[in-house]
Enzyme design. Structure first.
Site, PDB file in Angstrom:
ATOM      1  N   LYS A 206       0.858  -1.179   0.000  1.00 16.68           N
ATOM      2  CA  LYS A 206       0.000   0.000   0.000  1.00 16.68           C
ATOM      3  C   LYS A 206       0.896   1.232   0.000  1.00 16.68           C
ATOM      4  O   LYS A 206       1.657   1.462   0.936  1.00 16.68           O
ATOM      5  CB  LYS A 206      -0.916   0.008   1.217  1.00 16.68           C
ATOM      6  CG  LYS A 206      -1.974   1.105   1.187  1.00 16.68           C
ATOM      7  CD  LYS A 206      -2.897   0.976   2.399  1.00 16.68           C
ATOM      8  CE  LYS A 206      -4.007   2.005   2.374  1.00 16.68           C
ATOM      9  NZ  LYS A 206      -4.889   1.899   3.556  1.00 16.68           N
ATOM     10  N   LYS A 260      -2.074  -1.658  -3.880  1.00 19.00           N
ATOM     11  CA  LYS A 260      -2.935  -0.478  -3.787  1.00 19.00           C
ATOM     12  C   LYS A 260      -2.066   0.772  -3.792  1.00 19.00           C
ATOM     13  O   LYS A 260      -1.137   0.866  -2.981  1.00 19.00           O
ATOM     14  CB  LYS A 260      -3.760  -0.551  -2.504  1.00 19.00           C
ATOM     15  CG  LYS A 260      -4.742   0.609  -2.330  1.00 19.00           C
ATOM     16  CD  LYS A 260      -5.534   0.465  -1.030  1.00 19.00           C
ATOM     17  CE  LYS A 260      -6.532   1.617  -0.885  1.00 19.00           C
ATOM     18  NZ  LYS A 260      -7.324   1.528   0.352  1.00 19.00           N
TER      19      LYS A 260
END
Length: 337
Positions: A206, A260
């Site tokens: 992330k 992500k």
């Protein structure tokens, strides 16, 4: 017979790439990747109350929904063949505090939503996040102490929250707060509570991205955030570090891995799938969704083609599926083909 060999045949060694592109049927026959409804996970936003469908200004076409409306949405998604939902709560401001303590309420908004969906639509998967940002008064993913997001105390809390989410019926826990050691701690906590069949989809990589803005509006954390998240999210410049981070999650017991944001990190999707071979997912985040929607609304691009092209790119990069706010729209399009 007259020799009709052309200079191009000599140059290419009689290998012409366009032969396989000459007709629709040949293009379909040799297509390497396909997007299907089975590839889609639909993220939805939940608010307290009933009968609520609240449009999110920064995400045209996306709404916050009360639990009863989320159940209706789950029925629609299941009817379209979408395998799973990912739920994100927008709780009342008065319930948010420095430690995100509401995440440990067994009957909190996210757990009520899970229980209601699983009761009404048992055949759809429910994926829940244990990050604390929807529950904190400062908008960070973990517990804030003296200006620092403390790692170990946050891990203890998200592991406890994960068990409560599994108790409520969550099928997969997807921890996004990026604390060190969280995957192993969650796995141990789930197993100790008898939830050996509950999977973990790790937000393995992330990044500290500029593409999260509309999401923060959706869960009302944008105005709360103090500072940034660079001490625990990954630097967008660091691909090798991202793979090292994912490797730790694999060692700790992650069942699935996620990248992500999605589109700016297709290289990470490919490297991660090649390195570990685990089911790999991309999260096409709010900023990615919104830029396509906004450009399409202004007539600058063909929105449907751009949407489908970006989703197909994740498949080409090795992803097994995509979390996308386009899920219902795409499922309807695919159902007509």
């Amino acid at each position: 017979m007259q020799d009709r060999t052309h200079l191009v045949d000599d140059i290419t060694g009689h290998r012409r790439m366009r032969r396989n592109r000459k007709a629709d049927w040949t293009r379909r026959l040799v297509q390497e990747n396909r997007l299907t409804v089975d590839d889609l996970i639909w993220p939805i936003f939940i608010v307290p109350g009933s009968g609520i469908v609240d449009p999110i200004a920064a995400m045209p076409g996306v709404n916050r929904m009360s639990i009863d409306k989320a159940v209706e949405a789950a029925r629609e998604a299941a009817g379209l063949g979408i395998p799973a939902l990912a739920t994100f709560p927008n709780i009342e401001m008065e319930l948010r505090d420095e430690t995100g303590s509401n995440s440990l309420e067994a009957n909190n908004l996210i757990n009520q939503t899970t229980a209601a969906i699983k009761k009404a639509v048992p055949n759809i998967g429910v994926i829940t996040d244990v990050a604390l940002d929807p529950f904190t008064s400062h908008g960070h993913d973990g517990i804030l102490r003296d200006g620092e997001i403390v790692n170990d105390e946050t891990v203890d809390q998200v592991a406890r929250a994960a068990v409560m989410q599994a108790d409520a019926g969550a099928d997969i826990i997807a921890p996004s707060e990026m604390m060190d050691g969280r995957i192993g701690a969650i796995r141990m906590a789930l197993d100790a509570a008898g939830h050996q069949n509950v999977g973990i989809m790790s937000y393995a990589t992330k990044f500290a991205s500029a593409f999260y803005g509309p999401y923060r509006e959706a869960i009302s954390t944008g105005g709360l955030l103090k500072g940034d998240k660079k001490t625990y999210y990954i630097d967008p410049a660091n691909g090798t570090e991202a793979i090292r981070d994912a490797a730790l999650d694999v060692e700790e017991g992650a069942d699935m891995l996620m990248v992500k944001p999605g589109l700016p990190y297709l290289d990470i999707c490919w490297r991660m799938k090649e390195a570990f071979g685990l089911p790999t997912f991309a999260y096409q985040v709010s900023g990615e969704y919104t830029q396509i929607k906004a450009a399409a609304m202004n007539g600058w691009i063909d929105g449907e083609r751009a949407m489908l092209e970006t989703l197909l790119s994740f498949k080409r990069a090795g992803c097994d599926g995509i979390l996308t706010y386009f899920a219902v729209e795409v499922a309807k399009i695919l159902g007509k083909r």
